[in-house]
Structures are given as structure tokens and as C-alpha cells.
Design a protein around this motif. Structure first.
Motif, PDB file in Angstrom:
ATOM      1  N   ASP A   1    -108.418  44.599   9.394  1.00 34.60           N
ATOM      2  CA  ASP A   1    -108.474  44.726   7.934  1.00 34.60           C
ATOM      3  C   ASP A   1    -109.591  45.677   7.504  1.00 34.60           C
ATOM      4  O   ASP A   1    -109.441  46.425   6.537  1.00 34.60           O
ATOM      5  CB  ASP A   1    -108.665  43.364   7.272  1.00 34.60           C
ATOM      6  CG  ASP A   1    -107.459  42.463   7.466  1.00 34.60           C
ATOM      7  OD1 ASP A   1    -106.403  42.985   7.869  1.00 34.60           O
ATOM      8  OD2 ASP A   1    -107.568  41.248   7.221  1.00 34.60           O
ATOM      9  N   ARG A   2    -110.707  45.655   8.230  1.00 32.93           N
ATOM     10  CA  ARG A   2    -111.809  46.559   7.897  1.00 32.93           C
ATOM     11  C   ARG A   2    -111.507  47.973   8.392  1.00 32.93           C
ATOM     12  O   ARG A   2    -111.736  48.956   7.673  1.00 32.93           O
ATOM     13  CB  ARG A   2    -113.111  46.077   8.538  1.00 32.93           C
ATOM     14  CG  ARG A   2    -113.600  44.727   8.041  1.00 32.93           C
ATOM     15  CD  ARG A   2    -114.919  44.385   8.716  1.00 32.93           C
ATOM     16  NE  ARG A   2    -115.297  42.986   8.494  1.00 32.93           N
ATOM     17  CZ  ARG A   2    -116.321  42.401   9.079  1.00 32.93           C
ATOM     18  NH1 ARG A   2    -117.087  43.089   9.925  1.00 32.93           N
ATOM     19  NH2 ARG A   2    -116.615  41.129   8.834  1.00 32.93           N
TER      20      ARG A   2
ATOM     21  N   ASP B   1    -108.826  49.806   6.251  1.00 30.66           N
ATOM     22  CA  ASP B   1    -108.940  49.691   4.806  1.00 30.66           C
ATOM     23  C   ASP B   1    -108.914  51.049   4.105  1.00 30.66           C
ATOM     24  O   ASP B   1    -108.323  51.203   3.036  1.00 30.66           O
ATOM     25  CB  ASP B   1    -110.230  48.940   4.448  1.00 30.66           C
ATOM     26  CG  ASP B   1    -110.371  48.724   2.950  1.00 30.66           C
ATOM     27  OD1 ASP B   1    -109.499  48.045   2.379  1.00 30.66           O
ATOM     28  OD2 ASP B   1    -111.328  49.243   2.358  1.00 30.66           O
ATOM     29  N   ASP B   2    -109.538  52.055   4.685  1.00 26.58           N
ATOM     30  CA  ASP B   2    -109.629  53.349   4.025  1.00 26.58           C
ATOM     31  C   ASP B   2    -108.321  54.142   4.134  1.00 26.58           C
ATOM     32  O   ASP B   2    -107.948  54.864   3.207  1.00 26.58           O
ATOM     33  CB  ASP B   2    -110.769  54.169   4.624  1.00 26.58           C
ATOM     34  CG  ASP B   2    -110.937  55.511   3.933  1.00 26.58           C
ATOM     35  OD1 ASP B   2    -111.151  55.514   2.716  1.00 26.58           O
ATOM     36  OD2 ASP B   2    -110.846  56.555   4.610  1.00 26.58           O
TER      37      ASP B   2
ATOM     38  N   TRP C   1    -101.743  49.628   1.828  1.00 22.70           N
ATOM     39  CA  TRP C   1    -101.463  48.196   1.948  1.00 22.70           C
ATOM     40  C   TRP C   1    -101.870  47.807   3.354  1.00 22.70           C
ATOM     41  O   TRP C   1    -101.532  48.491   4.321  1.00 22.70           O
ATOM     42  CB  TRP C   1     -99.978  47.918   1.706  1.00 22.70           C
ATOM     43  CG  TRP C   1     -99.599  46.461   1.649  1.00 22.70           C
ATOM     44  CD1 TRP C   1     -99.488  45.697   0.543  1.00 22.70           C
ATOM     45  CD2 TRP C   1     -99.279  45.609   2.759  1.00 22.70           C
ATOM     46  NE1 TRP C   1     -99.117  44.408   0.875  1.00 22.70           N
ATOM     47  CE2 TRP C   1     -98.986  44.342   2.248  1.00 22.70           C
ATOM     48  CE3 TRP C   1     -99.215  45.805   4.145  1.00 22.70           C
ATOM     49  CZ2 TRP C   1     -98.635  43.264   3.051  1.00 22.70           C
ATOM     50  CZ3 TRP C   1     -98.875  44.739   4.959  1.00 22.70           C
ATOM     51  CH2 TRP C   1     -98.586  43.479   4.401  1.00 22.70           C
ATOM     52  N   ASN C   2    -102.582  46.680   3.497  1.00 24.20           N
ATOM     53  CA  ASN C   2    -103.200  46.358   4.784  1.00 24.20           C
ATOM     54  C   ASN C   2    -103.417  44.851   4.870  1.00 24.20           C
ATOM     55  O   ASN C   2    -104.356  44.336   4.258  1.00 24.20           O
ATOM     56  CB  ASN C   2    -104.529  47.124   4.895  1.00 24.20           C
ATOM     57  CG  ASN C   2    -105.309  46.798   6.153  1.00 24.20           C
ATOM     58  OD1 ASN C   2    -104.733  46.432   7.178  1.00 24.20           O
ATOM     59  ND2 ASN C   2    -106.625  46.942   6.077  1.00 24.20           N
ATOM     60  N   GLN C   3    -102.526  44.144   5.569  1.00 23.91           N
ATOM     61  CA  GLN C   3    -102.609  42.688   5.648  1.00 23.91           C
ATOM     62  C   GLN C   3    -102.239  42.195   7.045  1.00 23.91           C
ATOM     63  O   GLN C   3    -101.598  42.905   7.823  1.00 23.91           O
ATOM     64  CB  GLN C   3    -101.681  42.036   4.621  1.00 23.91           C
ATOM     65  CG  GLN C   3    -101.987  42.365   3.170  1.00 23.91           C
ATOM     66  CD  GLN C   3    -103.293  41.796   2.683  1.00 23.91           C
ATOM     67  OE1 GLN C   3    -103.791  40.805   3.234  1.00 23.91           O
ATOM     68  NE2 GLN C   3    -103.861  42.398   1.631  1.00 23.91           N
TER      69      GLN C   3
END
Length: 576
Positions: free
Chosen positions: A118-119, A122-123, A127-129
Motif C-alpha cells: 500500500d505504501r 501509493d504514488d 487505486w491501491n487496495q
């Protein structure tokens, strides 16, 4: 038969039209790759490096508009995707990256190969899950794909190793994806303001890019009505080259004096579907009109007087009836004349017999090609002659892009992909793999630099393993040519740019490709013709002149002086 999370994901992607998934297998991905194994509509293409898989999937997305899919397993495998994902992000193309993760019970314990996905993503991601339960299906997959389309970017779905194989409830609906949003229709007040500025202009220049590719007919009709020269961005080449009487080529460092003249002498600049980044090439005192489907791109590069947020074809179609036919052709003819004279000079340099064509050529050869090596211009021109008019070209960042921009015309149904926004090395080969996998009967050409090819050299074998008949043309100048030129223009001696290459044709042959090494300028044309006549993947290792001068379209005295100082410094050091 029970449904699983992995099975539902793969089936939904196949239903949507995804035909290949790219990556490297690993334990956390086993449920996904097993589901692909039993899905006849989806081909698993195992690459030798995950970065290559991300580039390949991105190329497919750019060519088809359908979401590209790549996968990387726990920790290191997922990290290897990043460069290709950033290229997709900056190319504004929809991508889905499925990343493995350690088992759910071990998340947060600094487990073997664990990273914080997730980190990390992130950039790069819109969408990031992380999916941890069957109850999250199908909504989580739908959110990922819908976000990728809506924002034309990268969605990252992380799946722990113990989750992909879990059963989905029998009554859970199958995933369904929303259609991609349409650009807004042009606002009448915006159109009226644009029409007024164009109508009152003395001289109009158009700057068109990839975003106008679907509006070729409308753009040419507008150029005819305004007698406007048309500067075409590198990414706009496939849409606007070939039988275009208004085109004056590219601006920027890859460009030519005709484009610079067209930009500097206009009093109205009409930008259509472009986010051309180089501020120094924009006119300083012209009225600027920008048409773009993305409002966030308006005014990013230059101050805009009139903004039209709309699809290019819609906006230009609405503008045409509001404009009178312009009779004065002086502005267009001046730019076209300068462009034509420049093209003729370039044609002479690309002639294999250039060295013997006159006094200027002989003097230049003593300065920049004393060993009579193959000029890269001649190689690019030969590729242009022999490649079919429906070929897909991929090109590495650096000098390879310069030679393609100047000598390969995107006529007919030709298409072009490169790392034009991120500027990564090593993109051309994997992008060619992705393009070729879509259609194994269509010609795909990777115009590779030797530095770029060596970075992901292992994926030459992917072309053999998956029967992908790409033509890899290597501009082998034993140097990082663009960096070398930058150093020289700054007055610095070349340092750290030399490459100690092996015989790349021999390496390719050992990997199973058909290959030739070309060192004689007189053999270039026959070698390129041979490459396109082969059945299967081919590599041409062409030994090109490392000191070729790529003169910018509007060279400054400081650049010429810097280059001269650098060459003198190199000569002194080589004698010491």
C-alpha cells in the motif's frame, strides 16, 4: 464446481477482452496462474523480468484501449513492476497490476519477502487496495478496473497468498465493469471565444498531439481553412504524418527549423490534444488556444488565453463552420519551405554514399565519422523503407528516438510506442513483445539502443519462447549516446558513457533468434530487407557511428562552443 477469488478475477478479465497476462510466477500468485492455465481465452506470458511484463502490458493497453494486466509476486517480484507501471501512469493508459502478498496472518510481522504494498504503490496508482476476504468480491475488482479506466491510470490489487484460492459465495454476482467516461462536449462560449481569436489572427500555427489522433480529418480541414502549418508532437506522428500538406514536423530537441519558424512567427497558437512539455519552444507573445479532453492539462506548459475542454474531434467539428476560409498562404508556405529544405538535407545524410557526396560531407566525416562507420540516419531510413505500412514501432529513449523521429514516417496504419513521458531506458524490447502478442502476423519493430537492450536482455528469449516474431534493430554505438551528447554540449568530455558490448548478434543467436551483425555501410539495406523477410524473431546488431551529431532545430552558440570544447578535451586526453 466451486468458484474461487482467483477464478472469478480471471474469468471477469477474459469476459472483458483481456487476452494476455504478463509476469513471473511465484507462490503467492499460484491460485491466479492456475486459474489462467484453465482459461482458454487468456494466455499467460512468463517474462524473465517483471519490469518487462509491465511494459508489455502497458503497450497492449496503449494500442487497444483495453486494460493491460501484469502480475508480480511477493516483495521483490512486485517491486520489479514499478518502472513499467510508472511508464503506464505517465502514458495515461489503464493498467491492472495484481501483486502477491505474504499470508494474511503474517502481514505486519516483517515476514520473509514482505513489503508494504500500500505504501510502495501509493504514488503510482490511482487505486491501491489489498483484498483479504471473499466478501469483498466482486466490488473490489470492479473498483480497481473502473478506476483505471476513469482516471486512465494504474490500479494495484494486492492478494495475499492464502486468499486467492478461497471460495466465493455461490450467490455472489460476477464482476461487471463500468464503461470508460466520455469527454465533455465543448462549451459554446469557449468555442465562440476560440473562433473569434482564430478569425482575427494574422497567422495561425497548430500544435497537434496524440490526443487529436481521432480527429485527423477535422484537423486537416481546419488547417486548410486557416492556412495553418501543423507542428506535430512525437506522440502525434501516427495520427498526422503521411499525405499531410500542412505538417512541418516536430519541435523540441528532436525537431527541425520549419517547426520552430512556424511556432515563433505565429500570433495565434492552436494546441489540440497535446501536453507538449518543453516550455522554451512555445511562442512568447502569441494568443494561445488549447483544446484538451483533460481540464487538468490546460495551461500546464504555457499560459492559455482560451481553453476548450472537449474531445478534439467534437471541438474541431464545431469550430469549422464558425471560420472563414483564409486566402493568405504566406505563413504556411514559409514554414513548409524551411521544413522541406531541412528534410532534403536530412535525406542526403541518410544516403549510404553520403561520405562521397561532396566537400561538406567529406569535411563533416573527418570531424564526426573518421572511421566511416554506419550512420544511424542511414539505418533508420532503411527501416522506414522496408517496414510495412501497418507496422508497430517501439523505440528506446535516447538517440534511437531522435533517428526514428527524423527518418521513420508514421504513414498508413503504422503505430508508435515509446517511453515518451517517463523517459525510461529499456522500454522498446518489452513494448514490442506486448504489441506482437496482440497479433503475431503484424510486423513489430523494436528500435533499440544498445544500452536499453542490455538492461532487459534476458527477455529476448521471451520472443522465442512465445513465438513472437519481432524485429529488433539495435543502434549499437557502444555508448549512452544521448548522455554523451548532453555532456559534450555542456563542454564536458564524455565520461561514463562508454559501453563494452558483446557481439549482440551472437548473443541473440544463442538465445534462439535469427541474427546478423552489420558493420559495412553498404550492407545495411540488404540486412534490413532480410530481417523483415524472416519468419520468427530477428535481431540486427548494427554498428553505428558513436559520434554522430544530432543538431537541434535551433542550435545556440553555447551548444556549438560546448561541443567544440568537449571534442578538443577528448582529443587531448586521448593523446596523453
Amino acid at each position: 464446481m466451486s468458484r474461487t477469488i482467483a477464478g472469478d478475477i480471471v474469468t471477469a478479465l477474459a469476459d472483458h477482452g483481456v487476452t494476455q497476462v504478463w509476469g513471473v510466477v511465484g507462490d503467492a500468485l499460484n491460485p491466479l496462474t492456475d486459474a489462467i492455465r484453465t482459461e482458454e481465452r487468456v494466455e499467460w506470458i512468463g517474462v524473465r523480468h517483471e519490469e518487462a511484463g509491465a511494459f508489455a502490458a502497458s503497450a497492449q493497453s496503449q494500442l487497444t484501449g483495453t486494460i493491460g494486466v501484469c502480475m508480480g509476486t511477493v516483495g521483490p517480484g512486485s517491486l520489479h513492476l514499478l518502472n513499467g507501471l510508472y511508464d503506464a501512469q505517465k502514458s495515461h493508459t489503464p493498467m491492472l497490476a495484481i501483486c502477491g502478498q505474504v499470508p494474511t496472518a503474517e502481514i505486519g510481522t516483517d515476514y520473509f519477502q514482505e513489503i508494504h504494498n500500500d505504501r510502495v504503490f501509493d504514488d503510482v496508482a490511482v487505486w491501491n487496495q489489498t483484498l483479504t476476504s471473499p466478501d469483498q468480491m466482486p466490488q473490489m475488482l470492479e473498483q480497481a478496473v473502473n478506476a483505471a479506466y476513469a482516471e486512465r491510470g494504474v490500479a494495484v490489487l494486492t492478494i495475499p497468498g492464502d486468499v486467492g484460492g478461497l471460495d466465493v459465495h455461490d450467490d455472489a454476482p460476477a464482476p461487471r465493469f463500468a464503461p470508460a467516461p466520455r469527454p465533455p462536449l465543448p462549451d459554446e462560449e469557449q468555442l465562440a471565444a476560440a473562433a473569434s481569436a482564430l478569425q482575427d489572427a494574422h497567422s495561425v500555427t497548430m500544435l497537434v498531439g496524440q490526443g487529436a489522433a481521432g480527429a485527423r480529418n477535422e484537423a486537416l480541414a481546419l488547417a486548410a481553412r486557416l492556412q495553418a502549418p501543423m507542428v506535430v508532437t512525437l506522440k502525434g506522428k501516427p495520427g498526422f504524418e503521411g499525405h499531410n500538406p500542412y505538417e512541418v514536423g516536430q519541435a523540441g530537441l528532436l525537431g527541425n527549423p520549419g517547426a520552430i519558424e512556424a511556432l515563433s512567427s505565429c500570433d495565434v497558437l492552436l494546441m489540440v490534444g497535446t501536453d507538449f512539455p518543453y516550455r522554451e519552444f512555445y511562442p512568447s507573445d502569441a494568443t494561445v488556444i488549447q483544446i484538451d479532453a483533460r481540464a487538468q492539462h490546460i495551461g500546464r506548459r504555457v499560459s492559455v488565453d482560451v481553453a476548450v475542454v472537449a474531445d478534439a474531434a467534437d471541438a474541431l467539428s464545431a469550430l469549422l463552420p464558425q471560420l472563414d476560409v483564409r486566402a493568405d498562404t504566406a505563413h504556411l508556405e514559409a514554414a513548409r519551405s524551411t521544413y522541406g529544405a531541412w528534410r532534403e538535407r536530412q535525406r542526403k545524410v541518410a544516403d549510404p554514399d553520403y561520405e562521397d557526396s561532396g566537400l561538406v560531407a567529406k569535411v563533416r566525416s573527418v570531424f564526426d565519422n573518421p572511421d566511416d562507420r554506419i550512420r544511424p540516419e542511414a539505418l533508420a531510413a532503411a527501416v522506414d523503407r522496408h517496414a510495412p505500412d501497418d507496422a508497430v514501432f517501439t523505440v528506446d529513449t535516447g538517440m534511437s528516438t531522435t533517428w526514428l523521429a527524423r527518418f521513420v514516417e508514421m504513414r498508413g496504419q503504422r503505430e508508435l510506442i515509446g517511453s515518451f513521458n517517463l523517459g525510461s531506458m529499456a522500454n522498446a524490447l518489452p513494448q514490442a513483445l506486448g504489441a506482437q502478442a496482440l497479433d503475431r502476423t503484424r510486423s513489430v519493430v523494436s528500435m533499440s539502443g544498445d544500452g536499453g537492450l542490455m538492461m532487459l536482455l534476458g527477455d529476448l528469449r521471451t520472443a522465442v519462447a512465445f513465438r513472437l516474431p519481432i524485429v529488433v534493430v539495435v543502434f549499437d554505438n557502444a555508448s549512452l549516446g544521448m548522455v554523451q551528447l548532453e555532456q559534450q554540449e555542456a563542454g564536458q568530455a564524455s565520461f561514463g558513457t562508454e559501453l563494452d558490448n558483446p557481439d549482440l548478434a551472437a548473443v541473440a543467436a544463442a538465445m534462439g533468434l535469427q541474427a546478423r551483425r552489420v558493420e559495412d555501410p553498404g550492407a545495411v539495406d540488404d540486412a534490413v530487407a532480410w530481417a523483415f523477410a524472416q519468419d520468427g524473431p530477428v535481431l540486427l546488431d548494427v554498428i553505428t557511428n558513436p559520434d554522430e551529431i544530432a543538431v537541434p532545430p535551433h542550435p545556440r552558440a553555447s551548444q556549438a562552443w560546448g561541443y567544440a570544447v568537449a571534442k578538443i578535451t577528448e582529443a587531448v586526453e586521448s593523446r596523453s
